[in-house]
Design a protein around this motif. Structure first.
Motif, PDB file in Angstrom:
ATOM      1  N   ALA A  35       0.830  -1.203   0.000  1.00 42.98           N
ATOM      2  CA  ALA A  35       0.000   0.000   0.000  1.00 42.98           C
ATOM      3  C   ALA A  35       0.866   1.254   0.000  1.00 42.98           C
ATOM      4  O   ALA A  35       0.552   2.234  -0.692  1.00 42.98           O
ATOM      5  CB  ALA A  35      -0.928  -0.006   1.210  1.00 42.98           C
ATOM      6  N   ALA A  36       1.985   1.227   0.764  1.00 49.22           N
ATOM      7  CA  ALA A  36       2.882   2.383   0.774  1.00 49.22           C
ATOM      8  C   ALA A  36       3.451   2.614  -0.625  1.00 49.22           C
ATOM      9  O   ALA A  36       3.571   3.753  -1.092  1.00 49.22           O
ATOM     10  CB  ALA A  36       4.003   2.166   1.785  1.00 49.22           C
ATOM     11  N   TRP A  37       3.786   1.498  -1.299  1.00 46.48           N
ATOM     12  CA  TRP A  37       4.305   1.601  -2.662  1.00 46.48           C
ATOM     13  C   TRP A  37       3.260   2.231  -3.580  1.00 46.48           C
ATOM     14  O   TRP A  37       3.568   3.059  -4.441  1.00 46.48           O
ATOM     15  CB  TRP A  37       4.711   0.213  -3.152  1.00 46.48           C
ATOM     16  N   ARG A  38       1.994   1.854  -3.386  1.00 47.78           N
ATOM     17  CA  ARG A  38       0.936   2.409  -4.218  1.00 47.78           C
ATOM     18  C   ARG A  38       0.718   3.894  -3.927  1.00 47.78           C
ATOM     19  O   ARG A  38       0.394   4.670  -4.832  1.00 47.78           O
ATOM     20  CB  ARG A  38      -0.369   1.635  -4.008  1.00 47.78           C
ATOM     21  N   VAL A  39       0.889   4.306  -2.660  1.00 48.40           N
ATOM     22  CA  VAL A  39       0.784   5.732  -2.344  1.00 48.40           C
ATOM     23  C   VAL A  39       1.785   6.510  -3.190  1.00 48.40           C
ATOM     24  O   VAL A  39       1.491   7.597  -3.699  1.00 48.40           O
ATOM     25  CB  VAL A  39       1.043   5.994  -0.838  1.00 48.40           C
ATOM     26  N   ILE A  81      -6.784  11.848   7.525  1.00 46.16           N
ATOM     27  CA  ILE A  81      -7.194  11.458   6.173  1.00 46.16           C
ATOM     28  C   ILE A  81      -8.371  12.306   5.701  1.00 46.16           C
ATOM     29  O   ILE A  81      -8.430  12.728   4.527  1.00 46.16           O
ATOM     30  CB  ILE A  81      -7.549   9.957   6.155  1.00 46.16           C
ATOM     31  N   VAL A  82      -9.306  12.584   6.630  1.00 50.53           N
ATOM     32  CA  VAL A  82     -10.436  13.437   6.257  1.00 50.53           C
ATOM     33  C   VAL A  82      -9.931  14.820   5.856  1.00 50.53           C
ATOM     34  O   VAL A  82     -10.400  15.420   4.883  1.00 50.53           O
ATOM     35  CB  VAL A  82     -11.442  13.500   7.416  1.00 50.53           C
ATOM     36  N   LEU A  83      -8.933  15.327   6.606  1.00 48.19           N
ATOM     37  CA  LEU A  83      -8.319  16.613   6.244  1.00 48.19           C
ATOM     38  C   LEU A  83      -7.711  16.551   4.851  1.00 48.19           C
ATOM     39  O   LEU A  83      -7.862  17.477   4.057  1.00 48.19           O
ATOM     40  CB  LEU A  83      -7.232  16.968   7.254  1.00 48.19           C
ATOM     41  N   PHE A  84      -7.040  15.424   4.560  1.00 50.34           N
ATOM     42  CA  PHE A  84      -6.440  15.276   3.233  1.00 50.34           C
ATOM     43  C   PHE A  84      -7.513  15.303   2.150  1.00 50.34           C
ATOM     44  O   PHE A  84      -7.359  15.989   1.127  1.00 50.34           O
ATOM     45  CB  PHE A  84      -5.655  13.971   3.141  1.00 50.34           C
ATOM     46  N   LEU A  85      -8.598  14.556   2.384  1.00 51.57           N
ATOM     47  CA  LEU A  85      -9.652  14.518   1.370  1.00 51.57           C
ATOM     48  C   LEU A  85     -10.272  15.898   1.200  1.00 51.57           C
ATOM     49  O   LEU A  85     -10.579  16.333   0.088  1.00 51.57           O
ATOM     50  CB  LEU A  85     -10.700  13.470   1.751  1.00 51.57           C
ATOM     51  N   PHE A  86     -10.463  16.616   2.328  1.00 48.67           N
ATOM     52  CA  PHE A  86     -10.957  17.991   2.233  1.00 48.67           C
ATOM     53  C   PHE A  86      -9.980  18.858   1.444  1.00 48.67           C
ATOM     54  O   PHE A  86     -10.382  19.679   0.618  1.00 48.67           O
ATOM     55  CB  PHE A  86     -11.146  18.577   3.634  1.00 48.67           C
ATOM     56  N   ALA A 138      -4.298   7.683  -3.724  1.00 46.98           N
ATOM     57  CA  ALA A 138      -3.141   7.790  -2.835  1.00 46.98           C
ATOM     58  C   ALA A 138      -3.608   7.969  -1.395  1.00 46.98           C
ATOM     59  O   ALA A 138      -3.085   7.324  -0.475  1.00 46.98           O
ATOM     60  CB  ALA A 138      -2.258   8.954  -3.264  1.00 46.98           C
ATOM     61  N   ALA A 139      -4.616   8.832  -1.184  1.00 50.15           N
ATOM     62  CA  ALA A 139      -5.135   9.044   0.171  1.00 50.15           C
ATOM     63  C   ALA A 139      -5.729   7.754   0.725  1.00 50.15           C
ATOM     64  O   ALA A 139      -5.545   7.423   1.901  1.00 50.15           O
ATOM     65  CB  ALA A 139      -6.180  10.162   0.170  1.00 50.15           C
ATOM     66  N   LEU A 140      -6.442   7.003  -0.125  1.00 59.12           N
ATOM     67  CA  LEU A 140      -7.086   5.779   0.373  1.00 59.12           C
ATOM     68  C   LEU A 140      -6.058   4.675   0.633  1.00 59.12           C
ATOM     69  O   LEU A 140      -6.212   3.892   1.577  1.00 59.12           O
ATOM     70  CB  LEU A 140      -8.160   5.312  -0.612  1.00 59.12           C
ATOM     71  N   TYR A 141      -4.995   4.609  -0.182  1.00 61.18           N
ATOM     72  CA  TYR A 141      -3.930   3.649   0.119  1.00 61.18           C
ATOM     73  C   TYR A 141      -3.227   4.029   1.412  1.00 61.18           C
ATOM     74  O   TYR A 141      -2.785   3.154   2.167  1.00 61.18           O
ATOM     75  CB  TYR A 141      -2.924   3.569  -1.021  1.00 61.18           C
ATOM     76  N   LEU A 142      -3.149   5.340   1.670  1.00 57.03           N
ATOM     77  CA  LEU A 142      -2.533   5.779   2.923  1.00 57.03           C
ATOM     78  C   LEU A 142      -3.343   5.264   4.111  1.00 57.03           C
ATOM     79  O   LEU A 142      -2.768   4.900   5.143  1.00 57.03           O
ATOM     80  CB  LEU A 142      -2.446   7.309   2.948  1.00 57.03           C
ATOM     81  N   VAL A 143      -4.679   5.199   3.960  1.00 58.77           N
ATOM     82  CA  VAL A 143      -5.512   4.636   5.026  1.00 58.77           C
ATOM     83  C   VAL A 143      -5.077   3.210   5.348  1.00 58.77           C
ATOM     84  O   VAL A 143      -4.977   2.828   6.520  1.00 58.77           O
ATOM     85  CB  VAL A 143      -7.000   4.659   4.623  1.00 58.77           C
ATOM     86  N   VAL A 144      -4.796   2.415   4.291  1.00 57.45           N
ATOM     87  CA  VAL A 144      -4.387   1.020   4.501  1.00 57.45           C
ATOM     88  C   VAL A 144      -3.095   0.968   5.315  1.00 57.45           C
ATOM     89  O   VAL A 144      -2.964   0.191   6.269  1.00 57.45           O
ATOM     90  CB  VAL A 144      -4.225   0.303   3.153  1.00 57.45           C
TER      91      VAL A 144
END
Lengths: 175, 101
Positions: A30-34, A79-84, A43-49
């Motif tokens: 997941a880090a690689w995918r970020v 993560i919510v801040l990132f999505l915002f 990228a934000a959702l992979y960061l959640v993983v």
């Protein structure tokens, strides 16, 4: 025999190992995918993983308070801040080609060198260090520690949060 | 393979290196921030592993403080990015030389 005694009797080593390797593999992928994905929301959702994996590793290490704080603060707030932030900056939601800078090779080489250096140093220095058993720490002991030994740092950090709050409002305000 | 502290440290080192590579490769400021979070989390993992290893609560308390500082950093960083993007949308980190003295 009570449930707690049954739990205490089980040898958790195998389970801990299996889940460590499973979660670690997921985290690295997941880090690689970020780093490589072309879609900023992905990228934000992979960061959640990755962050959830870190929380799971904290549970495996017996650090329950930090694990729940990780879920609340990182997955719940950051993560919510990132999505915002993605929405507020009107980034393109679909795939994007200019997320990377043009010359990647030096960056990849530097990071690869960093990885080789740190991993080899860690393996050489801590080769045969075993994880101690039964060192699960309770939330009570962590809070005792924060509010006694680290009380000055705690107060400083709360002032820092207040300053960050006010600073963010001032910087992002329309005027 | 016996699970030792080393494996946690190795995992932390790998995630840290991936985050560092992302920080250097990416030029969208938001994704760069995500890579900084990756690096912070890798260090947190080593903090907790060492705390368990040495049977010391200081590792977990450090992680707590890192969490707070990371939250503050993200708030301020996103505010700055939003403020910059309001004037020039689609700016990358390479374009953000307005702070140059």
């Amino acid at each position: 025999m009570s449930a707690a005694a049954v739990l205490a009797d089980i040898d958790w080593h195998v389970e801990q190992q299996v889940f460590f390797y499973l979660i670690a593999t997921t985290q690295v992928v997941a880090a690689w995918r970020v780093v490589t994905t072309k879609n900023i929301v992905h990228a934000a959702l992979y960061l959640v993983v990755v962050l959830a994996g870190v929380a799971a590793q904290f549970i495996l290490l017996g650090a329950e308070f930090i694990a729940s704080t990780q879920v609340l603060v990182y997955i719940g707030a950051v993560i919510v801040l990132f999505l915002f932030g993605i929405m507020l900056t009107q980034a393109r939601i679909g795939a994007e080609n200019d997320l990377d800078q043009p010359n990647r090779l030096p960056a990849v080489l530097t990071a690869g060198l960093l990885a080789i250096l740190t991993v080899s140093t860690v393996i050489r220095t801590f080769e045969d260090v075993e994880l101690p058993d039964n060192s699960r720490t309770t939330t009570a002991s962590v809070s005792d520690s924060i509010f006694s030994d680290y009380i000055i740092a705690f107060e400083a950090v709360s002032v820092l949060l207040l300053a960050a709050l006010i600073g963010a409002i001032v910087v992002a305000r329309k005027d | 393979m016996e699970l030792t502290t080393t494996w946690y440290l190795v995992l932390g080192a790998i995630i840290f290196a991936i985050g560092a590579s992302g920080l250097m490769i990416r030029r969208n400021p938001l994704v760069m921030f995500m890579c900084v979070e990756l690096m912070l989390n890798a260090v947190n993992l080593t903090f907790v592993a060492f705390g368990r290893e040495l049977d010391d609560l200081g590792g977990q308390v450090s992680v707590f403080f890192v969490l707070v500082v990371a939250a503050a950093e993200v708030v301020i960083g996103l505010a700055i990015i939003v403020a910059i993007m309001r004037h020039r949308s689609g700016a990358t980190a390479d374009d953000l030389s307005v702070l140059r003295g």
